[in-house]
Design a protein around this motif. Structure first.
Motif, PDB file in Angstrom:
ATOM      1  N   ALA A 158       0.930  -1.168  -0.007  1.00  0.00           N
ATOM      2  CA  ALA A 158      -0.009   0.046  -0.029  1.00  0.00           C
ATOM      3  C   ALA A 158       1.071   1.185   0.070  1.00  0.00           C
ATOM      4  CB  ALA A 158      -0.830   0.044   1.034  1.00  0.00           C
ATOM      5  N   SER A 159       1.953   1.238   0.808  1.00  0.00           N
ATOM      6  CA  SER A 159       2.965   2.456   0.769  1.00  0.00           C
ATOM      7  C   SER A 159       3.487   2.878  -0.418  1.00  0.00           C
ATOM      8  CB  SER A 159       3.805   2.179   1.824  1.00  0.00           C
ATOM      9  OG  SER A 159       4.971   1.294   1.573  1.00  0.00           O
ATOM     10  N   LEU A 160       3.827   1.454  -1.362  1.00  0.00           N
ATOM     11  CA  LEU A 160       4.608   1.831  -2.585  1.00  0.00           C
ATOM     12  C   LEU A 160       3.770   2.044  -4.044  1.00  0.00           C
ATOM     13  CD1 LEU A 160       7.004  -1.318  -2.080  1.00  0.00           C
ATOM     14  CD2 LEU A 160       7.577   0.950  -1.897  1.00  0.00           C
ATOM     15  N   ILE A 161       2.380   1.732  -3.819  1.00  0.00           N
ATOM     16  CA  ILE A 161       1.674   1.720  -5.092  1.00  0.00           C
ATOM     17  C   ILE A 161       1.037   3.221  -4.954  1.00  0.00           C
ATOM     18  CG2 ILE A 161       1.732  -0.551  -5.484  1.00  0.00           C
ATOM     19  CD1 ILE A 161      -1.111  -0.582  -4.329  1.00  0.00           C
ATOM     20  N   ASN A 162       0.173   3.383  -6.257  1.00  0.00           N
ATOM     21  CA  ASN A 162      -0.517   4.655  -6.560  1.00  0.00           C
ATOM     22  C   ASN A 162      -1.860   4.194  -7.535  1.00  0.00           C
ATOM     23  OD1 ASN A 162       0.298   5.215  -9.140  1.00  0.00           O
ATOM     24  ND2 ASN A 162       2.221   6.155  -8.340  1.00  0.00           N
ATOM     25  N   LYS A 163      -2.512   5.144  -7.702  1.00  0.00           N
ATOM     26  CA  LYS A 163      -3.703   4.911  -8.595  1.00  0.00           C
ATOM     27  C   LYS A 163      -3.360   4.528  -9.822  1.00  0.00           C
ATOM     28  CE  LYS A 163      -4.882   9.693  -9.274  1.00  0.00           C
ATOM     29  NZ  LYS A 163      -4.239   9.963 -10.724  1.00  0.00           N
ATOM     30  N   ASN A 164      -2.154   4.679 -10.229  1.00  0.00           N
ATOM     31  CA  ASN A 164      -1.705   4.562 -11.752  1.00  0.00           C
ATOM     32  C   ASN A 164      -1.170   2.992 -11.864  1.00  0.00           C
ATOM     33  OD1 ASN A 164      -2.582   6.930 -12.872  1.00  0.00           O
ATOM     34  ND2 ASN A 164      -0.754   7.916 -12.026  1.00  0.00           N
TER      35      ASN A 164
END
Length: 172
Positions: free
Chosen positions: A160-166
């Motif tokens: 969760a801390s590494l990813i984003n909406k893209n």
């Protein structure tokens, strides 16, 4: 003056039935009981293969705190479900639980959905009976799932801390 910003899309990769790779991290995971398959159907216990966008991160505020993440987050409430009724116009969408529509309850007695991230499989142009409610959720024992991808809570918080909406997920 014109600026071009290259926002690189991060790819999460399910390399095999028990490894999820994100950046330099190899996280232990489990997948559907019958493995990975391109032609998934509702209730077949396969995890769908392909490259998919990811959606919101859902969490149970009565049990866990909001994780550090750049994803859009949504609190899970008692009346929330995910429609798995192929005859419903709400198939593979978040709904309010009611007795007329079959659904997966998001507010569970166990811990599995204390946190989860939507995998946008069969999501935008939904095809009836092609599979629904495919999530990245929690596990403690790494037993096979009904089609989702499950990881430990510790690893979920790293992810969760590494990813984003893209971010996209590649399952093959």
């Amino acid at each position: 003056l014109c600026l071009f910003i290259n926002i690189q899309t991060m790819i999460i990769h399910i390399k095999n039935k028990d490894t999820l790779i994100v950046k330099d991290f190899k996280l232990k995971c489990c997948i559907g009981k019958k493995g990975i398959r391109k032609n998934k159907i509702e209730g077949d216990f396969f995890t769908p293969s392909g490259k998919f966008k990811i959606g919101k991160l859902y969490w149970r505020p009565d049990r866990v705190k909001l994780p550090k993440t750049r994803l859009i987050c949504k609190k899970i409430k008692k009346n929330m479900g995910w429609c798995n009724d192929a005859n419903s116009k709400f198939y593979n969408k978040e709904i309010r639980v009611n007795k007329k529509i079959k659904c997966e309850k998001l507010y569970r007695y166990d811990y599995r959905y204390d946190y989860f991230i939507l995998i946008k499989y069969n999501y935008k142009k939904t095809i009836k009976n092609k599979g629904s409610a495919i999530f990245i959720h929690l596990t403690k024992n790494f037993n096979p799932t009904a089609g989702c991808i499950a990881i430990s809570k510790k690893d979920f918080l790293i992810l969760a801390s590494l990813i984003n909406k893209n971010t996209k997920i590649l399952i093959n």
